[in-house]
Every structure is written in structure tokens, then in C-alpha cells.
Design an enzyme around this catalytic site. Structure first.
Site, PDB file in Angstrom:
ATOM      1  CG  ASP A  84       8.403  57.039 -42.685  1.00 38.89           C
ATOM      2  OD1 ASP A  84       7.701  57.033 -43.717  1.00 38.89           O
ATOM      3  OD2 ASP A  84       8.513  56.050 -41.936  1.00 38.89           O
ATOM      4  N   GLY A 130       0.216  50.215 -44.916  1.00 33.83           N
ATOM      5  CA  GLY A 130      -0.879  50.937 -44.274  1.00 33.83           C
ATOM      6  C   GLY A 130      -1.609  51.854 -45.248  1.00 33.83           C
ATOM      7  CB  THR A 148       3.511  56.371 -45.180  1.00 34.95           C
ATOM      8  OG1 THR A 148       3.670  56.280 -43.751  1.00 34.95           O
ATOM      9  CG2 THR A 148       4.663  57.183 -45.751  1.00 34.95           C
ATOM     10  NE  ARG A 162       2.310  47.138 -42.565  1.00 38.89           N
ATOM     11  CZ  ARG A 162       1.309  47.867 -42.092  1.00 38.89           C
ATOM     12  NH1 ARG A 162       0.168  47.272 -41.773  1.00 38.89           N
ATOM     13  NH2 ARG A 162       1.419  49.166 -41.921  1.00 38.89           N
ATOM     14  NE  ARG A 205       6.698  53.075 -40.346  1.00 37.88           N
ATOM     15  CZ  ARG A 205       7.324  52.618 -41.419  1.00 37.88           C
ATOM     16  NH1 ARG A 205       7.441  51.312 -41.617  1.00 37.88           N
ATOM     17  NH2 ARG A 205       7.828  53.447 -42.319  1.00 37.88           N
ATOM     18  CG  ASP A 225       4.261  56.332 -40.420  1.00 35.27           C
ATOM     19  OD1 ASP A 225       3.256  56.560 -39.722  1.00 35.27           O
ATOM     20  OD2 ASP A 225       4.653  55.182 -40.684  1.00 35.27           O
ATOM     21  CG  ASP A 278      10.665  52.604 -45.718  1.00 38.67           C
ATOM     22  OD1 ASP A 278       9.609  52.033 -45.392  1.00 38.67           O
ATOM     23  OD2 ASP A 278      11.543  52.936 -44.899  1.00 38.67           O
TER      24      ASP A 278
END
Length: 317
Positions: free
Chosen positions: A129, A10, A125, A71, A171, A127, A102
């Protein structure tokens, strides 16, 4: 060295500032910078070109990534990784800087083990994370996009005396939802990391409504898959007319904030410094206000939200 930069997975605001800084610093260090266009798919298809200063002029304020991203399912078949290696060798590229999460780091680690193409990862990201870094590239801009949206939704919520459920991305990580709930003053926050205490929330909100509360803001992380449930609960149990807003991909776009521009600069510089020092398979991190590098093994540990953030949330056990 000939060093390429690529995006994977992303997109996130701040990628273009990182790309710009990568090209500029690479030349300052005496390296030759290259672009890999369209991520892993582009690497397989040989979309590789030398980068020059002109390519990165006037991109610092732009969201997304001028080199694209993707992706790739093909990547997990050996024949396509071999093809990607042959494409790199055609340009004599020695190393890759990859902006991703990751999954992207694991993909490049597999590649390095098979073909000895060194890489350094930039955590990119919204996110947030990735273990070991306080912030990933794009997070600050995403938080500001959410903040702007929630502030506008509050205007309507207060005017019409409604409840609004606002779904954020992330996510399986609730960081965006948690920080957004705190900084927007949302009455409800539902994230994957902690159980939502619905009975307590019901008791408190019903009491506040009796005392004059006119509206409710509920922020729900997409990873909980509870957006519809929370909306129904607010409508049926709390007794307030409810609307749902899914913010979606607007959180990944827009002009990068000053913070994300500075992070992009710092991440790119540290990545090149790590490659200069012949460090293998490292991830750049931003921790306690400083840039550093972590081993891939450490960067892939499970991420957890800072307990201090969780302690500020309402209605969590």
C-alpha cells in the site's frame, strides 16, 4: 559514511536479502554498515552494532529479519527521540536505511527534521500500500503463501461440497485479496476499495449451484471486517455449508521467493546509491521493472489498486 539499517513495523519476507546486500554493498562503496536491532524501540534503547560480512552469511533464504523489528509508542515523545539521536551520535552514524511502511517513513521524517539524520526508506510491507511502487518487499512471498493455502483449501472444499471464506491480511488495502482471488479462481472477492454486489453474486451462485457447482471459495480482505457476514450469507442465502479460515501471520513468514530476494537486493543497492548522492528523505521504488527513488511527499500519497486488477474481479460494481 557510517550508515545503519533497521526494520520498523511488520516484518516481511525479503528483509534478510536486503540486509545482506546492504552490508556487502556498503563495504564495496567504502562505507561502514551498522545494524539497529529491534526497530525504533531498539534505536531508543541503543541496540546498535557494527555489521560485518559474517553477520549476513547464510541468511538469504530466511524469512523475517535477523535484526528484528518493532512498533513504538515511545517514539512519539520527544525525550525518546532525543535519546535515539544521542545513541546514533555515540556511534557517529550519518544516515539510516529503514525497511518499513508509511508509518515508519513518517517517523524517520520527523526524526530527520529534528536532528538532521538523513534516511532512505525501503517499502517493506505485504500490504503493498505504498504509492509509487508496483511492489513492496514481501508481497510476492505473501501472495505465494496465500496461493498455496487456497489451493489446499480447495481440495477440501471440493471433496465436501462446502463454501470456504478465506481472510487475508492487508489492513485497509485489498491488494492481497484481489490478486489472490484472481489467481486462485475464487468465486467471491470482498475488498475495501469496491462495493461487493451481493444481489448479483447471490443470483449467479444460486444458478451455478443448480447447474452442478459443488463448492465456493470466497476471499475477504481483513480491512472490510466482513468475514463473518460473508460466511453467514453463503450459509443462509446461498445454502452451502460454510467454513472460515483466517490465514493470519503465516502470510508474513516463510522463505522469500526469488522475486523478493531480487527486490531486496535492488532496494538495498538503490538506497545506498541515493545516500551516496546526498539525496534527502527519499523512498526507493520499483516501477515498470526498474528501481528508482521518490520523494517522501510522493510516497505518502494515498495508494490505489491498479484498475486493471479490479476489472478482473467477479461481482464488483
Amino acid at each position: 559514511m557510517k550508515i545503519a539499517i533497521m526494520g520498523s513495523g511488520g516484518d516481511a519476507p525479503g528483509m534478510n536479502p536486503a540486509i545482506k546486500r546492504f552490508v556487502e554493498v556498503a563495504y564495496e562503496m567504502g562505507h561502514e554498515p551498522y545494524f539497529i536491532f529491534d526497530g525504533l524501540e531498539g534505536l531508543i534503547d541503543g541496540k546498535i552494532a557494527k555489521a560485518i560480512y559474517k553477520d549476513v552469511a547464510g541468511i538469504i533464504h530466511r524469512g523475517g529479519a535477523i535484526i528484528g523489528s518493532s512498533r513504538s509508542k515511545r517514539w512519539y515523545e520527544n525525550e525518546y527521540r532525543k535519546k535515539a539521536f544521542e545513541n546514533l551520535k555515540e556511534h557517529n552514524i550519518d544516515a539510516i536505511v529503514v525497511m518499513g511502511g508509511d508509518g515508519s517513513f513518517r517517523a524517520l521524517d520527523l526524526f530527520n527534521k529534528e536532528f538532521s539524520i538523513n534516511f532512505v526508506g525501503i517499502p517493506t510491507t505485504i500490504d503493498n500500500d505504498i504509492y509509487g511502487t508496483d511492489l513492496c518487499l514481501g508481497v510476492d512471498t505473501a501472495l505465494n503463501v496465500i496461493r498455496d493455502a487456497v489451493d489446499k483449501i480447495r481440495d477440501t472444499a471440493s471433496t465436501f461440497a462446502r463454501a470456504f471464506v478465506i481472510e487475508t491480511m492487508g489492513r485497509e488495502c485489498g491488494y492481497l485479496a484481489a490478486v489472490s482471488a484472481i489467481t486462485s479462481g475464487a468465486e467471491v472477492c470482498v475488498i475495501p476499495e469496491v462495493d461487493f454486489n451481493k444481489p448479483l453474486a447471490t443470483k449467479i451462485l444460486q444458478k451455478e449451484i443448480k447447474e452442478g457447482r459443488r463448492y465456493i471459495l470466497a476471499i475477504v480482505a481483513e480491512g472490510t471486517k466482513r468475514t463473518a457476514e460473508i460466511a453467514k450469507w453463503l450459509e443462509d442465502d446461498i445454502g452451502m455449508e460454510t467454513r472460515v479460515t483466517v490465514l493470519g501471520h503465516i502470510q508474513r513468514g516463510g522463505n522469500p521467493t526469488v522475486k523478493d530476494r531480487m527486490l531486496g537486493f535492488g532496494f538495498a543497492l538503490k538506497a545506498l546509491e541515493a545516500l551516496n548522492a546526498k539525496e534527502e528523505g527519499k523512498i526507493v521504488v520499483y516501477k515498470n521493472g526498474e528501481f528508482g527513488v521518490e520523494s517522501l511527499k510522493d510516497a505518502l500519497k494515498p495508494y490505489t489498486i491498479d484498475p486493471q486488477i479490479l476489472s478482473m474481479l467477479h461481482f464488483l460494481d
